[in-house]
Design an enzyme around this catalytic site. Structure first.
Site, PDB file in Angstrom:
ATOM      1  N   ASP A  52       0.868  -1.180   0.000  1.00  0.00           N
ATOM      2  CA  ASP A  52       0.000   0.000   0.000  1.00  0.00           C
ATOM      3  C   ASP A  52       0.901   1.226   0.000  1.00  0.00           C
ATOM      4  OD1 ASP A  52      -2.235   1.724   0.217  1.00  0.00           O
ATOM      5  OD2 ASP A  52      -3.253   0.333   1.569  1.00  0.00           O
TER       6      ASP A  52
ATOM      7  N   HIS B  66     -13.608  -1.127  -6.406  1.00  0.00           N
ATOM      8  CA  HIS B  66     -14.845  -0.321  -6.395  1.00  0.00           C
ATOM      9  C   HIS B  66     -14.585   1.158  -6.125  1.00  0.00           C
ATOM     10  CE1 HIS B  66     -16.153  -0.208  -1.853  1.00  0.00           C
ATOM     11  NE2 HIS B  66     -14.866  -0.020  -1.984  1.00  0.00           N
TER      12      HIS B  66
END
Length: 347
Positions: free
Chosen positions: A202, A248
């Protein structure tokens, strides 16, 4: 004019005023009412002193919370926490306090207020209001980023249990959690597969707390923490790549970019795993469909992403060099979080 027939107005009124209980719950979460009542019953005056609020007005808030079933007024002006209200406590299993703070926070609240702009233009309301993308906004507002990260970790803890129960990860040697945040998901996966090694990947601001999370789960020696940008590249060489609630957040072009980077990083025998909602091909008036549709509206208004149908996921995979193999719903979460494990392979 023709008289309206069919469902009574009482069906529509709770939907029209739906923001009202949401705001009451947000204020209660902000004030920490549930934590203050964890030890037993208190009066409005006591709670007002502890929260530095106006006694008569706080009393009215407490009555509203009692009407929602989150408090119980056991005698006039004496309130206790109910089992439902206990989910607004801090750092308890199943806590929803961070979600209440997040959805009622400035970014979400103001962005939903500009939903009409998003529907008219397709632009996220956050971008319209602040001139920043959702994640850029959080980077510029660290206090709200903390709430967001903790809310996501609260959800991930629930999802992780269902993912580990539903899927056999022991078949893999190495798995990369792309956009893995503080490592909650990969820690659960590694704990359930003792021979598996992992990488939590990340941005530096996203996985800064991962070492502590992995150590607490007892899997730190089997998991590497790597900082980077998944729009540029992801770590090479793993035989499985999992992305939870990542795709998403983004439009189709940027989603394909992320997925292509995963495709380039993995071998021909690798597996791609997404943990996402799968929208039905046709909507019905049901609690499950309503939850998914409201989250889809949130994706439109706030980050500018979207929830997708099976056909839309298939199209994304084709564009990125994958083929969809299987969609596994996670039924243990259907009462609150409607997600599936989507498996794809390179082509």
């Amino acid at each position: 004019t023709r008289e309206v027939t069919g469902a009574p107005p009482s069906t529509l009124m709770p939907l029209i005023t739906g923001f009202m209980p949401a705001r009451v719950i947000h204020v209660a979460a902000h004030l920490g009412i549930a934590d203050l009542l964890a030890g037993g019953a208190k009066t409005a005056e006591t709670l007002a002193r502890e929260t530095e609020t106006h006694v008569p007005s706080l009393h009215r808030l407490l009555r509203a919370l009692a009407s929602l079933g989150l408090l119980d007024e056991i005698e006039p002006d004496r309130f206790v926490l109910t089992a439902a209200g206990a989910h607004l406590r801090t750092s308890v299993p199943g806590s929803l306090r961070n979600l209440a703070l997040m959805f009622g926070g400035e970014q979400s609240w103001r962005s939903w207020g500009e939903l009409l702009h998003s529907v008219r233009t397709g632009e996220s309301a956050t971008q319209h209001l602040y001139g920043l993308g959702s994640f850029e906004y959080l980077a510029a507002h660290p206090e709200q980023a903390v709430i967001f990260n903790e809310a996501m970790a609260d959800i991930t803890r629930q999802v992780a249990r269902a993912v580990v129960a539903a899927y056999d990860f022991s078949r893999f040697r190495t798995i990369v959690d792309v956009g893995g945040g503080n490592g909650t998901l990969i820690a659960a996966i590694l704990a359930g597969a003792p021979a598996l090694r992992g990488i939590v990947f990340d941005l530096l601001t996203g996985n800064a707390e991962a070492p502590q999370q992995l150590a607490a789960a007892g899997v730190a020696e089997r998991c590497e923490v790597v900082a980077g940008d998944f729009f540029r590249s992801v770590p090479n060489g793993a035989d499985a790549y999992i992305l939870k609630s990542v795709i998403h957040d983004w439009d189709d072009d940027r989603s394909v970019s992320i997925l292509k980077n995963c495709r380039w990083a993995m071998s021909a025998s690798g597996k791609l795993l997404l943990v996402e909602r799968v929208m039905p091909a046709r909507m019905e008036a049901s609690p499950s469909h309503q939850r998914m549709a409201m989250i889809d509206m949130n994706m439109l208004a706030v980050p500018g992403g979207r929830e997708r149908t099976e056909a839309e996921y298939r199209a994304l995979f084709v564009a990125a060099g994958f083929a969809l193999v299987h969609i596994l719903p996670l039924p243990a979460l259907l009462d609150r979080i409607d997600v599936s494990l989507i498996e794809a392979v390179p082509v």
